[in-house]
Scaffold this active site. Structure first.
Site, PDB file in Angstrom:
ATOM      1  N   GLU A  14       0.847  -1.191   0.000  1.00 32.98           N
ATOM      2  CA  GLU A  14       0.000   0.000   0.000  1.00 32.98           C
ATOM      3  C   GLU A  14       0.875   1.230   0.000  1.00 32.98           C
ATOM      4  OE1 GLU A  14      -3.129  -1.488   3.018  1.00 32.98           O
ATOM      5  OE2 GLU A  14      -2.926   0.661   3.300  1.00 32.98           O
ATOM      6  N   ASP A  18      -5.157   8.911  10.774  1.00 35.54           N
ATOM      7  CA  ASP A  18      -3.807   8.449  11.055  1.00 35.54           C
ATOM      8  C   ASP A  18      -3.255   8.968  12.372  1.00 35.54           C
ATOM      9  OD1 ASP A  18      -2.994   6.758   8.819  1.00 35.54           O
ATOM     10  OD2 ASP A  18      -3.406   8.535   7.611  1.00 35.54           O
TER      11      ASP A  18
END
Lengths: 259, 398
Positions: free
Chosen positions: A46, A57
């Site tokens: 990824e 995140d």
């Protein structure tokens, strides 16, 4: 050929998906990292498209995104770096992960065309709502043979999980528990396993990869008991911190998880 | 039903702006809110409790004061809606009182909030103290420095203030951290957003709770001028909660000119500004599609204003729609004229306004209002929290 499907057919258990941020630690580390990860045995890769305000995140990926943007990474640079990548990384599925706004500004059609041309297989946009995907993005994605990957959390309702399972032909991204990427597992013992088991019992069409808070051999193996594999991001990025030989560090990290 | 300025569509859109662009981790929380807020607001028991707190705790209705000396100077008829007289010193508490009652009805036990100037943080800490709820406020590190008194007020009220250290370390980053907290605590926590921003239903939810401002204005104007409708309603816009409240009951009255005042910082094109309606393009911030200050790659740029409550790189989707449709006029005011407006209002009316509010006051001269016309300025907050800034810029102000 659907590289994602092939990867899951070839190896039914213990697939390792590694996430890294494009342009980190240095602008031109993207391609050497991809090659090193594929060689070392990552089953899927990824690539994070850095964004200024990555809401899902934790601190490690936030910092790598800030550094990558500072290094000059953007969508145009990334797609030019990925040109010809399928000559050196022919089979490993490559996914792009990022946030909707940079994709919108680049243009969804342009984004899909460039991604497909580079040999990208799937796209993960956590802040793209399912309804918007169906109404505005699905046709473009299909035309360019890009597979969307959607997240499932412990709070996602069963009927919504079924709907997500219908909307893609890649894998389901099981978020391990409440929290942003790279966080510690704060759930009571048994809660997480019960959630993984509940999803397994649903007998879904797509294979599952577990992500968020997976960072070493032990957590990887634990996740693999309940899913086809797992995703490691923050821990890998931390392993690149202050390293000179980035491909060698990538190789060592993958070895430490799968060997 | 056609979407109106007052009511977004079922999916939360005002024209092309709004929606709910959130990661799956937030979906159940936002869905719970979306499915319940209108029914809870309509519940007579909720209304009874909300209205009682607005009256006995917040101190509503706030006065509508005819500012005769300012009127004389600008040769028009100026009224100030005194939100600065609300408990805690700004309009922000109208929203937090409503949201804490909402959170209780949803069974939440932990409250989080973001704050820029600290007024929303204080208003949240206050209602959490009142209701005995745990309170965590995220505030940019820079803002903690420039609005110190509010940090101490929040702590005194029993809240935990957590510094947001990422990005420009101001309001945008505090909001990011609050959203990340909500992702990490999806079951017991309610996020009290302080402005008409964020994923649907927040922009509508907060606008409805601030709408009491214009509801009162109409009654007070009828009493003082013989008409419920003024010619102008003027309010400053960061995210846009006080403007949404001041505009709300005039949105569908085309004879009323709505004027939104943004912070131009050092100048609109100086690279140090927060004039989103001029510099923004459609984009996604904090779960909502709106006008957004961003670079050509879609990275959100760092806004600047001397005022900690206006330096937000977006505006609420309602305001983006008001700007795009032309329903509201947008004016940008730089730091210096805003500072001068502080001293003007202080000396002519004996009211020291917040630096955010001063941007609205500084726009009076640009309205083109005639002597017989009625101008209402929403005096959103008092200036005590800005005293340190006012002392620092005393040469500009005096």
């Amino acid at each position: 050929m659907n590289r994602i499907k092939s990867a899951f057919q070839k190896k039914q258990k213990g697939l390792l998906n590694i996430y890294f941020t494009a342009g980190y630690p240095r602008l031109h580390d993207t391609v050497p990292l991809l090659q090193a990860l594929a060689t070392a045995g990552a089953d899927l890769i990824e690539i994070g498209m850095p964004f200024s305000d990555p809401l899902a995140d934790g601190p490690v990926i936030q910092a790598s995104s800030t550094a990558a943007l500072h290094n000059g990474m953007n969508m145009r640079v990334l797609f030019s770096q990925l040109q010809g990548i399928r000559e050196s990384v022919p089979d490993t599925p490559i996914l792009l992960m990022g946030y909707l706004n940079p994709v919108m500004q680049f243009g969804v059609e342009n984004f899909c065309r460039e991604a497909a041309a580079a040999g990208v297989d799937g796209v993960i946009l956590p802040d793209l709502p399912l309804d918007d995907y169906v109404q505005e993005y699905q046709d473009v994605f299909r035309r360019h043979k890009l597979r969307p990957v959607f997240l499932i959390t412990p709070q996602t309702a069963p009927e919504r999980i079924r709907r997500i399972d219908e909307l893609t032909d890649s894998f389901l991204y099981l978020v391990s528990g409440p929290g942003t990427t790279g966080g510690a597992n704060t759930q009571a013992a048994g809660v997480q396993d019960a959630y993984f088991q509940r999803i397994e019992d649903m007998k879904l069409r797509n294979p599952r990869l577990i992500g968020f808070g997976i960072g070493d051999k032990a957590s990887f193996q634990h996740a693999c008991r309940y899913a086809e594999g797992a995703i490691i991001g923050s821990a890998f990025i931390r392993a690149l911190d202050g390293v000179d030989d980035v491909p060698a560090a990538a190789q060592r990290f993958v070895q430490s998880v799968v060997a | 039903m056609n979407p109106t300025y007052q009511h977004p569509t079922e999916r939360g859109y005002y024209g092309q702006f709004g929606g709910a662009f959130i990661p799956e981790m937030l979906y159940p929380n936002v869905e719970e809110l979306r499915d319940n807020y209108l029914a809870i607001f309509a519940d007579p028991e909720f209304q009874r409790e909300y209205q009682q707190l607005l009256r006995d705790y917040v101190g509503r209705p706030t006065p509508l004061f005819e500012a005769r000396r300012l009127s004389e100077k600008y040769n028009t008829r100026i009224f100030l809606k005194r939100e600065d007289l609300c408990h805690t010193g700004a309009h922000k508490i109208n929203n937090t009182v409503g949201q804490i009652l909402l959170a209780k009805r949803l069974g939440k036990t932990r409250i989080i909030a973001e704050t820029g100037a600290g007024q929303h943080g204080v208003a949240t800490a206050t209602v959490c103290a009142l209701m005995g709820m745990e309170c965590i406020v995220y505030m940019g590190e820079i803002d903690m420095e420039r609005q110190k008194p509010n940090v101490y007020r929040m702590r005194l009220l029993g809240a935990e203030v957590r510094a947001a250290m990422s990005g420009s370390r101001t309001l945008k980053d505090a909001t990011n951290e609050a959203i990340r907290d909500w992702i990490s605590n999806p079951v017991d926590t309610h996020y009290i957003i302080g402005s008409v921003v964020g994923p649907h239903p927040y922009p509508d939810l907060v606008a409805r709770l601030q709408a009491v401002i214009s509801e009162e204005m109409r009654k007070q104007l009828l009493e003082k001028t013989g008409s419920e409708l003024p010619d102008y309603v003027v309010a400053c816009v960061g995210g846009g909660s006080n403007a949404a409240g001041a505009f709300y009951h005039f949105l569908e009255e085309p004879s009323v000119q709505l004027v939104a005042v943004e912070a131009a910082g050092h100048g609109i094109h100086s690279g140090h500004s927060a004039a989103t309606s001029v510099l923004g393009k459609p984009g996604i911030i904090h779960g909502s599609r709106t006008l957004l200050m961003q670079d050509e790659d879609g990275q959100i740029t760092e806004p600047y204003s001397l005022s900690a409550g206006l330096d937000y790189p977006g505006i609420g989707p309602l305001h983006a729609f008001l700007a795009e449709s032309g329903r509201a006029r947008f004016i940008s005011i730089e730091d210096e004229p805003a500072l001068k407006a502080v001293s003007e209002c202080s000396r002519l009316e004996g009211i020291i306004p917040a630096l955010e509010t001063a941007h609205a006051l500084a726009a009076i001269g640009q309205l083109g209002a005639g002597p017989e016309e009625v101008v209402v300025i929403n005096l959103s907050g008092r200036g005590d929290k800005d005293l340190e800034t006012y002392i620092k810029y005393a040469d500009t102000i005096m």
